[in-house]
Design a protein around this motif. Structure first.
Motif, PDB file in Angstrom:
ATOM      1  N   THR A   1     -37.037-112.229  14.503  1.00  0.00           N
ATOM      2  CA  THR A   1     -37.986-113.295  14.849  1.00  0.00           C
ATOM      3  C   THR A   1     -39.166-113.353  13.886  1.00  0.00           C
ATOM      4  O   THR A   1     -39.878-114.355  13.846  1.00  0.00           O
ATOM      5  CB  THR A   1     -38.537-113.082  16.269  1.00  0.00           C
ATOM      6  OG1 THR A   1     -39.236-111.820  16.327  1.00  0.00           O
ATOM      7  CG2 THR A   1     -37.405-113.071  17.295  1.00  0.00           C
TER       8      THR A   1
ATOM      9  N   ARG B   1     -38.964-111.544  23.937  1.00  0.00           N
ATOM     10  CA  ARG B   1     -37.516-111.342  24.035  1.00  0.00           C
ATOM     11  C   ARG B   1     -37.185-110.069  24.814  1.00  0.00           C
ATOM     12  O   ARG B   1     -36.287-110.042  25.643  1.00  0.00           O
ATOM     13  CB  ARG B   1     -36.881-111.259  22.643  1.00  0.00           C
ATOM     14  CG  ARG B   1     -35.378-110.983  22.732  1.00  0.00           C
ATOM     15  CD  ARG B   1     -34.805-110.432  21.440  1.00  0.00           C
ATOM     16  NE  ARG B   1     -34.632-111.465  20.438  1.00  0.00           N
ATOM     17  CZ  ARG B   1     -33.985-111.249  19.285  1.00  0.00           C
ATOM     18  NH1 ARG B   1     -33.478-110.061  19.011  1.00  0.00           N
ATOM     19  NH2 ARG B   1     -33.861-112.212  18.406  1.00  0.00           N
TER      20      ARG B   1
ATOM     21  N   GLY C   1     -34.052-120.879  26.809  1.00  0.00           N
ATOM     22  CA  GLY C   1     -33.249-119.942  26.040  1.00  0.00           C
ATOM     23  C   GLY C   1     -33.970-118.695  25.581  1.00  0.00           C
ATOM     24  O   GLY C   1     -35.194-118.566  25.671  1.00  0.00           O
ATOM     25  N   GLU C   2     -33.176-117.762  25.045  1.00  0.00           N
ATOM     26  CA  GLU C   2     -33.655-116.482  24.535  1.00  0.00           C
ATOM     27  C   GLU C   2     -33.613-116.539  23.011  1.00  0.00           C
ATOM     28  O   GLU C   2     -32.560-116.767  22.413  1.00  0.00           O
ATOM     29  CB  GLU C   2     -32.748-115.358  25.059  1.00  0.00           C
ATOM     30  CG  GLU C   2     -33.214-113.967  24.727  1.00  0.00           C
ATOM     31  CD  GLU C   2     -32.372-112.905  25.416  1.00  0.00           C
ATOM     32  OE1 GLU C   2     -32.825-111.749  25.477  1.00  0.00           O
ATOM     33  OE2 GLU C   2     -31.257-113.227  25.878  1.00  0.00           O
ATOM     34  N   LEU C   3     -34.755-116.329  22.380  1.00  0.00           N
ATOM     35  CA  LEU C   3     -34.878-116.516  20.939  1.00  0.00           C
ATOM     36  C   LEU C   3     -34.037-115.501  20.161  1.00  0.00           C
ATOM     37  O   LEU C   3     -34.146-114.299  20.364  1.00  0.00           O
ATOM     38  CB  LEU C   3     -36.344-116.392  20.527  1.00  0.00           C
ATOM     39  CG  LEU C   3     -36.649-116.601  19.042  1.00  0.00           C
ATOM     40  CD1 LEU C   3     -36.359-118.028  18.629  1.00  0.00           C
ATOM     41  CD2 LEU C   3     -38.101-116.247  18.748  1.00  0.00           C
TER      42      LEU C   3
ATOM     43  N   ASP D   1     -36.018-123.244  16.452  1.00  0.00           N
ATOM     44  CA  ASP D   1     -35.589-121.959  16.998  1.00  0.00           C
ATOM     45  C   ASP D   1     -34.090-121.966  17.225  1.00  0.00           C
ATOM     46  O   ASP D   1     -33.512-122.993  17.612  1.00  0.00           O
ATOM     47  CB  ASP D   1     -36.272-121.673  18.340  1.00  0.00           C
ATOM     48  CG  ASP D   1     -37.756-121.413  18.212  1.00  0.00           C
ATOM     49  OD1 ASP D   1     -38.184-121.014  17.115  1.00  0.00           O
ATOM     50  OD2 ASP D   1     -38.489-121.613  19.204  1.00  0.00           O
TER      51      ASP D   1
ATOM     52  N   VAL E   1     -31.424-120.144  19.656  1.00  0.00           N
ATOM     53  CA  VAL E   1     -31.543-119.445  20.933  1.00  0.00           C
ATOM     54  C   VAL E   1     -30.179-119.251  21.603  1.00  0.00           C
ATOM     55  O   VAL E   1     -29.209-119.950  21.302  1.00  0.00           O
ATOM     56  CB  VAL E   1     -32.457-120.219  21.908  1.00  0.00           C
ATOM     57  CG1 VAL E   1     -33.874-120.296  21.389  1.00  0.00           C
ATOM     58  CG2 VAL E   1     -31.915-121.629  22.176  1.00  0.00           C
TER      59      VAL E   1
END
Length: 288
Positions: free
Chosen positions: A16, A25, A154-156, A254, A256
């Motif tokens: 990231t 995260r 969402g999750e990066l 991003d 994700v």
């Protein structure tokens, strides 16, 4: 010698390039992330990141640590799965954005299939916008795709900047509309490119539309126009359009992972694949 929790934190920061995003995260405090990185650097005896108040970048030693960290964590997870006796089964419907066609995602999926042979993995490759729609409709269990930075969904996996790319020999005439090579709607990069040109008041025309990344690349290599693309995923044979062309800034994007909102039988398999992608996310910055 190396603490797995520190290695996971290191990978999250490396992918990231942000201590804040890594903390989100991992569900940790930013101070804990900084502490993990500092302890890992002490253990290695090397500086892994160069950082100031504005940016975080991997050092040469940090780049080397990426491969070691992945392999250590993969071995750790394989050993844990073996001795707990957990075997994943069932069908997992996984959607991946067209952006990953030329990356090493296949290696990650191959490793997942090796570790979980009883999971039937179904792969759908589509535009990010289409994948988000299919996930909402219950047609997919897990999606790896783009989102706008302001979108909380969402999750990066990693954060990147969009840039204009084209053939090296391409020259744009400032007196004529910008020839665009774009995905069809609901492509996120298409929308961001058109918004940027509209804000600048720059005329444009669609020179090529394709739902396939390979189709867009072929058109760009032929010199038909320019396309908006992730800075970390510029395909071979294409280059960034120089600043002198006067094209507007495209902003950031991003990548994700998004899980299905409904609890499904594939949740455990989706969690395992998501963990594999997060652990090896830096591979996605590199083309085959």
């Amino acid at each position: 010698m190396y603490d797995p929790s520190q290695l996971r934190t290191f990978l999250a920061v490396a992918q990231t390039l942000s201590f804040t995003q890594a903390a989100r995260r991992l569900g940790l405090r930013q101070s804990t992330v900084s502490q993990h990185v500092r302890r890992l650097e002490d253990t290695a005896g090397r500086q892994l990141f160069s950082r100031d108040t504005h940016s975080v970048e991997l050092t040469e030693d940090g780049e080397a640590m990426l491969g070691f960290a992945r392999r250590i964590l993969e071995a750790h997870e394989q050993a844990a799965a073996f001795f707990t006796g957990t075997r994943l089964r069932g069908r997992l419907r996984f959607g991946a954005s067209e952006d990953f066609v030329l990356t090493r995602l296949t290696e990650i999926l191959e490793g997942f299939r090796h570790d979980h042979p009883e999971v039937d993995l179904e792969l759908t490759v589509e535009l990010s916008g289409t994948l988000h729609e299919q996930l909402a409709d219950g047609k997919l269990d897990l999606v790896l795709a783009k989102r706008r930075p302001e979108d909380p969904l969402g999750e990066l996996v990693w954060h990147d900047r969009l840039v204009w790319i084209g053939a090296e020999r391409l020259r744009l005439d400032p007196e004529r509309p910008v020839p665009l090579i774009v995905y069809p709607p609901p492509g996120i990069t298409r929308a961001l490119a058109l918004e940027a040109l509209e804000r600048q008041g720059r005329a444009w025309r669609i020179a090529c539309t394709s739902g396939s990344l390979n189709g867009l690349i072929a058109a760009a290599r032929a010199g038909l126009g320019v396309m908006a693309h992730s800075r970390g995923l510029v395909p071979p044979g294409l280059v960034r359009v120089p600043d002198r062309a006067g094209l507007p800034e495209l902003g950031e994007v991003d990548f994700v992972l998004v899980h299905a909102k409904r609890h499904t039988a594939a949740k455990s398999a989706a969690d395992a694949l998501a963990s594999s992608i997060l652990a090896a996310g830096d591979r996605l910055h590199r083309t085959r």
